[in-house]
Design a protein around this motif. Structure first.
Motif, PDB file in Angstrom:
ATOM      1  N   ALA A  73      56.792  37.442  49.917  1.00  0.00           N
ATOM      2  CA  ALA A  73      58.115  36.756  49.520  1.00  0.00           C
ATOM      3  C   ALA A  73      58.772  37.971  48.591  1.00  0.00           C
ATOM      4  N   LYS A  74      57.900  38.369  47.454  1.00  0.00           N
ATOM      5  CA  LYS A  74      58.653  39.342  46.520  1.00  0.00           C
ATOM      6  C   LYS A  74      58.241  40.603  47.031  1.00  0.00           C
ATOM      7  N   LYS A  75      57.740  40.800  48.119  1.00  0.00           N
ATOM      8  CA  LYS A  75      57.677  42.567  48.818  1.00  0.00           C
ATOM      9  C   LYS A  75      56.888  43.356  47.624  1.00  0.00           C
ATOM     10  N   THR A  76      55.818  42.723  47.158  1.00  0.00           N
ATOM     11  CA  THR A  76      55.179  43.355  46.072  1.00  0.00           C
ATOM     12  C   THR A  76      53.495  43.183  46.403  1.00  0.00           C
ATOM     13  N   VAL A  77      53.000  44.321  45.994  1.00  0.00           N
ATOM     14  CA  VAL A  77      51.467  44.308  45.985  1.00  0.00           C
ATOM     15  C   VAL A  77      50.961  44.634  44.738  1.00  0.00           C
ATOM     16  N   TYR A  78      49.957  44.014  44.192  1.00  0.00           N
ATOM     17  CA  TYR A  78      49.605  44.154  42.994  1.00  0.00           C
ATOM     18  C   TYR A  78      47.833  44.514  43.013  1.00  0.00           C
ATOM     19  N   LEU A  79      47.547  45.486  42.105  1.00  0.00           N
ATOM     20  CA  LEU A  79      46.098  45.882  41.744  1.00  0.00           C
ATOM     21  C   LEU A  79      45.969  45.180  40.340  1.00  0.00           C
ATOM     22  N   GLN A  80      44.937  44.119  40.113  1.00  0.00           N
ATOM     23  CA  GLN A  80      44.343  43.744  38.771  1.00  0.00           C
ATOM     24  C   GLN A  80      43.081  44.813  38.632  1.00  0.00           C
ATOM     25  N   MET A  81      43.305  45.375  37.420  1.00  0.00           N
ATOM     26  CA  MET A  81      42.064  45.962  36.897  1.00  0.00           C
ATOM     27  C   MET A  81      41.625  45.473  35.733  1.00  0.00           C
ATOM     28  N   ASN A  82      40.232  45.019  35.893  1.00  0.00           N
ATOM     29  CA  ASN A  82      39.424  44.648  34.707  1.00  0.00           C
ATOM     30  C   ASN A  82      38.279  45.460  34.621  1.00  0.00           C
ATOM     31  N   SER A  83      37.917  45.229  33.251  1.00  0.00           N
ATOM     32  CA  SER A  83      36.629  46.069  32.742  1.00  0.00           C
ATOM     33  C   SER A  83      36.775  47.598  33.018  1.00  0.00           C
ATOM     34  N   LEU A  84      37.977  47.838  32.369  1.00  0.00           N
ATOM     35  CA  LEU A  84      38.118  49.462  32.758  1.00  0.00           C
ATOM     36  C   LEU A  84      37.447  50.181  32.037  1.00  0.00           C
ATOM     37  N   LYS A  85      37.065  51.376  32.645  1.00  0.00           N
ATOM     38  CA  LYS A  85      36.113  52.417  32.297  1.00  0.00           C
ATOM     39  C   LYS A  85      36.959  53.707  32.023  1.00  0.00           C
ATOM     40  N   SER A  86      36.224  54.635  31.293  1.00  0.00           N
ATOM     41  CA  SER A  86      37.157  56.057  30.994  1.00  0.00           C
ATOM     42  C   SER A  86      37.350  56.873  32.448  1.00  0.00           C
ATOM     43  N   GLU A  87      36.429  56.476  33.316  1.00  0.00           N
ATOM     44  CA  GLU A  87      36.475  57.227  34.571  1.00  0.00           C
ATOM     45  C   GLU A  87      37.607  56.674  35.563  1.00  0.00           C
ATOM     46  N   ASP A  88      38.177  55.436  35.108  1.00  0.00           N
ATOM     47  CA  ASP A  88      39.268  54.767  35.972  1.00  0.00           C
ATOM     48  C   ASP A  88      40.606  55.749  35.629  1.00  0.00           C
ATOM     49  N   THR A  89      40.634  56.561  34.658  1.00  0.00           N
ATOM     50  CA  THR A  89      41.710  57.170  34.215  1.00  0.00           C
ATOM     51  C   THR A  89      42.104  58.020  35.264  1.00  0.00           C
ATOM     52  N   ALA A  90      43.701  57.930  35.584  1.00  0.00           N
ATOM     53  CA  ALA A  90      43.858  58.733  36.738  1.00  0.00           C
ATOM     54  C   ALA A  90      45.554  58.306  36.972  1.00  0.00           C
ATOM     55  N   VAL A  91      46.230  58.906  37.936  1.00  0.00           N
ATOM     56  CA  VAL A  91      47.525  58.435  38.442  1.00  0.00           C
ATOM     57  C   VAL A  91      47.133  57.598  39.565  1.00  0.00           C
ATOM     58  N   TYR A  92      47.851  56.406  39.380  1.00  0.00           N
ATOM     59  CA  TYR A  92      47.474  55.426  40.630  1.00  0.00           C
ATOM     60  C   TYR A  92      48.693  55.396  41.679  1.00  0.00           C
ATOM     61  N   TYR A  93      48.699  55.566  42.762  1.00  0.00           N
ATOM     62  CA  TYR A  93      49.573  55.496  43.908  1.00  0.00           C
ATOM     63  C   TYR A  93      49.227  54.168  44.796  1.00  0.00           C
ATOM     64  N   CYS A  94      50.645  53.517  44.941  1.00  0.00           N
ATOM     65  CA  CYS A  94      50.636  52.854  46.168  1.00  0.00           C
ATOM     66  C   CYS A  94      51.270  53.230  47.632  1.00  0.00           C
ATOM     67  N   ALA A  95      50.542  52.815  48.581  1.00  0.00           N
ATOM     68  CA  ALA A  95      50.933  53.303  49.759  1.00  0.00           C
ATOM     69  C   ALA A  95      51.188  52.171  51.020  1.00  0.00           C
ATOM     70  N   ALA A  96      52.066  52.303  51.915  1.00  0.00           N
ATOM     71  CA  ALA A  96      52.253  51.457  52.968  1.00  0.00           C
ATOM     72  C   ALA A  96      51.835  51.987  54.287  1.00  0.00           C
ATOM     73  N   ASP A  97      51.243  51.206  55.213  1.00  0.00           N
ATOM     74  CA  ASP A  97      50.860  51.605  56.558  1.00  0.00           C
ATOM     75  C   ASP A  97      51.554  50.617  57.514  1.00  0.00           C
ATOM     76  N   HIS A  98      52.378  51.097  58.287  1.00  0.00           N
ATOM     77  CA  HIS A  98      52.982  50.199  59.275  1.00  0.00           C
ATOM     78  C   HIS A  98      51.732  49.626  60.271  1.00  0.00           C
ATOM     79  N   GLN A  99      51.527  48.569  60.391  1.00  0.00           N
ATOM     80  CA  GLN A  99      50.443  47.960  61.314  1.00  0.00           C
ATOM     81  C   GLN A  99      50.684  46.913  62.210  1.00  0.00           C
ATOM     82  N   ILE A 100      49.960  46.712  63.335  1.00  0.00           N
ATOM     83  CA  ILE A 100      50.046  45.644  63.972  1.00  0.00           C
ATOM     84  C   ILE A 100      49.185  44.662  63.486  1.00  0.00           C
ATOM     85  N   LEU A 101      49.246  43.277  63.876  1.00  0.00           N
ATOM     86  CA  LEU A 101      49.030  42.206  63.166  1.00  0.00           C
ATOM     87  C   LEU A 101      47.487  42.115  62.926  1.00  0.00           C
ATOM     88  N   THR A 102      46.860  42.835  63.995  1.00  0.00           N
ATOM     89  CA  THR A 102      45.127  42.646  63.882  1.00  0.00           C
ATOM     90  C   THR A 102      44.520  44.097  63.602  1.00  0.00           C
TER      91      THR A 102
END
Length: 125
Positions: A73-102
């Motif tokens: 409904a909000k056309k939004t995807v989320y990524l909840q990140m907990n217990s973060l570590k130094s190795e999680d440091t990066a640029v984070y990208y979201c992406a969309a893949d047009h899919q059939i339902l299955t």
């Protein structure tokens, strides 16, 4: 589809962040959505994905710490990140893949049609 990612920032190790990726245009629910990240000098790697029907897949490196979710409904995807570590440091990208339902969740970057601009996540140790 245009994607706008936000929510990155600087956080201490052990902390949490929630990334958001808002999509413009129509038919958001017809897209599988994924998160990838790229650290300096490294290739872009898969983090998490959620398919049209809500199935999720995670990279082993984040399993149990990160959670992907979507709100069609909000056309939004989320990524909840907990217990973060130094190795999680990066640029984070979201992406969309047009899919059939299955369609299954997609973990390869080449399968994605649209990409957001990236948001920086820095985890200090």
């Amino acid at each position: 589809v245009q994607l706008q990612a936000c929510g990155g920032g600087l956080v201490q190790a052990g902390g949490s962040l929630r990334l958001s990726c808002a999509a413009s245009g129509h038919s958001f629910s017809r897209y599988g959505m994924g998160w990838f990240r790229q650290a300096p000098g490294q290739e872009r790697t898969f983090i998490a994905t959620i398919s049209r029907n809500g199935n999720t897949v995670y990279a082993d490196s984040v399993k149990g710490r990160f959670t992907i979710s979507r709100d069609n409904a909000k056309k939004t995807v989320y990524l909840q990140m907990n217990s973060l570590k130094s190795e999680d440091t990066a640029v984070y990208y979201c992406a969309a893949d047009h899919q059939i339902l299955t369609a299954p969740p997609q973990t390869k970057a080449d399968n994605y049609d649209y990409w957001g601009q990236g948001t920086q996540v820095t985890v200090s140790s």
